[in-house]
Design a protein around this motif. Structure first.
Motif, short mmCIF file in Angstrom:
data_model
loop_
_atom_site.label_atom_id
_atom_site.label_comp_id
_atom_site.label_asym_id
_atom_site.label_seq_id
_atom_site.Cartn_x
_atom_site.Cartn_y
_atom_site.Cartn_z
N ARG A 123 -10.61 39.85 -32.08
CA ARG A 123 -11.13 39.08 -33.25
C ARG A 123 -12.13 39.84 -34.20
O ARG A 123 -12.13 39.88 -35.54
CB ARG A 123 -11.45 37.80 -33.15
N ASP A 124 -13.04 40.40 -33.33
CA ASP A 124 -13.99 41.58 -34.25
C ASP A 124 -14.64 42.38 -33.11
O ASP A 124 -14.62 42.01 -31.98
CB ASP A 124 -15.29 40.13 -34.56
N PHE A 125 -15.00 43.31 -33.72
CA PHE A 125 -15.40 44.65 -33.06
C PHE A 125 -16.62 45.24 -33.89
O PHE A 125 -16.53 45.71 -34.79
CB PHE A 125 -14.51 45.54 -32.87
N GLN A 126 -17.77 45.32 -33.46
CA GLN A 126 -18.96 46.06 -34.06
C GLN A 126 -19.75 46.91 -33.31
O GLN A 126 -20.03 46.48 -32.16
CB GLN A 126 -19.77 44.85 -34.69
N TRP A 127 -20.11 48.12 -33.86
CA TRP A 127 -20.95 48.86 -32.97
C TRP A 127 -22.23 48.58 -33.43
O TRP A 127 -22.82 48.00 -34.59
CB TRP A 127 -20.76 50.35 -33.50
N THR A 128 -23.38 48.36 -32.65
CA THR A 128 -24.65 47.59 -32.74
C THR A 128 -25.96 48.66 -32.57
O THR A 128 -25.56 49.54 -31.75
CB THR A 128 -24.86 46.30 -32.14
N VAL A 129 -27.05 48.24 -33.06
CA VAL A 129 -28.25 48.62 -32.68
C VAL A 129 -29.14 47.78 -31.95
O VAL A 129 -29.09 46.45 -32.38
CB VAL A 129 -28.90 49.40 -33.70
N GLY A 130 -29.77 47.94 -30.80
CA GLY A 130 -30.37 46.97 -30.06
C GLY A 130 -30.23 46.85 -28.35
O GLY A 130 -29.74 47.98 -28.09
N PRO A 131 -30.07 46.00 -28.03
CA PRO A 131 -29.96 45.92 -26.52
C PRO A 131 -28.35 46.09 -26.03
O PRO A 131 -28.10 46.46 -24.91
CB PRO A 131 -30.29 44.70 -25.98
N TYR A 132 -27.56 46.10 -26.90
CA TYR A 132 -26.16 46.11 -26.82
C TYR A 132 -25.58 47.35 -27.69
O TYR A 132 -26.08 47.34 -28.95
CB TYR A 132 -25.11 45.13 -26.77
N ASP A 133 -24.76 48.10 -27.36
CA ASP A 133 -24.20 49.40 -28.03
C ASP A 133 -23.06 48.57 -28.88
O ASP A 133 -22.80 49.07 -29.94
CB ASP A 133 -23.85 50.58 -27.31
N ILE A 134 -22.03 47.88 -28.15
CA ILE A 134 -20.96 47.17 -29.05
C ILE A 134 -20.99 45.69 -28.80
O ILE A 134 -21.14 45.34 -27.64
CB ILE A 134 -19.75 47.80 -28.46
N VAL A 135 -20.53 45.03 -29.89
CA VAL A 135 -20.33 43.50 -29.50
C VAL A 135 -18.83 43.26 -30.00
O VAL A 135 -18.72 43.71 -31.29
CB VAL A 135 -21.27 42.80 -29.99
N CYS A 136 -18.15 42.63 -29.07
CA CYS A 136 -16.68 42.10 -29.73
C CYS A 136 -16.40 40.81 -29.29
O CYS A 136 -17.04 40.16 -28.31
CB CYS A 136 -15.61 43.08 -29.43
N THR A 137 -15.23 40.14 -30.11
CA THR A 137 -15.01 38.79 -29.78
C THR A 137 -13.55 39.02 -29.54
O THR A 137 -12.79 39.59 -30.53
CB THR A 137 -15.24 37.78 -31.04
#
Length: 98
Positions: free
Chosen positions: A40-54
């Motif tokens: 449903r969703d995929f994001q490269w992120t900055v912070g404690p996680y490198d990637i967050v997806c649903t």
């Protein structure tokens, strides 16, 4: 279908191959499709996680299989969370209040 949020962190191997992350995304999507899982969703992120997806999966076992498959490649470590929408949470509250 149930909803799951997957929090991913790159391993040392994954960081060394950071240039391939877009291609790994394509492979991840294909692997999910084979399991009957919808991304449903995929994001490269900055912070404690490198990637967050649903994702949406038919059951916990399938969601766990997806996490194991992607983690087994050695580029990421996964934390998988079962998520509930408002309607599902309403049902949970109704059961708890009974």
């Amino acid at each position: 279908m149930s909803t799951y949020i997957i929090l991913l962190n790159w391993t040392d191997q994954g960081v060394r191959a950071y240039k391939d992350t877009a291609n790994r995304y394509e492979a991840f999507t294909a692997a999910l499709d084979k399991l009957g899982v919808k991304l449903r969703d995929f994001q490269w992120t900055v912070g404690p996680y490198d990637i967050v997806c649903t994702i949406e999966a038919p059951d916990d076992e399938t969601a766990t299989a997806a996490s194991l498959q992607v983690s087994g490649l050695g580029n990421v470590r996964c934390t998988t969370l079962r998520a509930f929408d408002r309607e599902e949470m309403g049902g949970i509250i109704a059961k708890a209040a009974a």
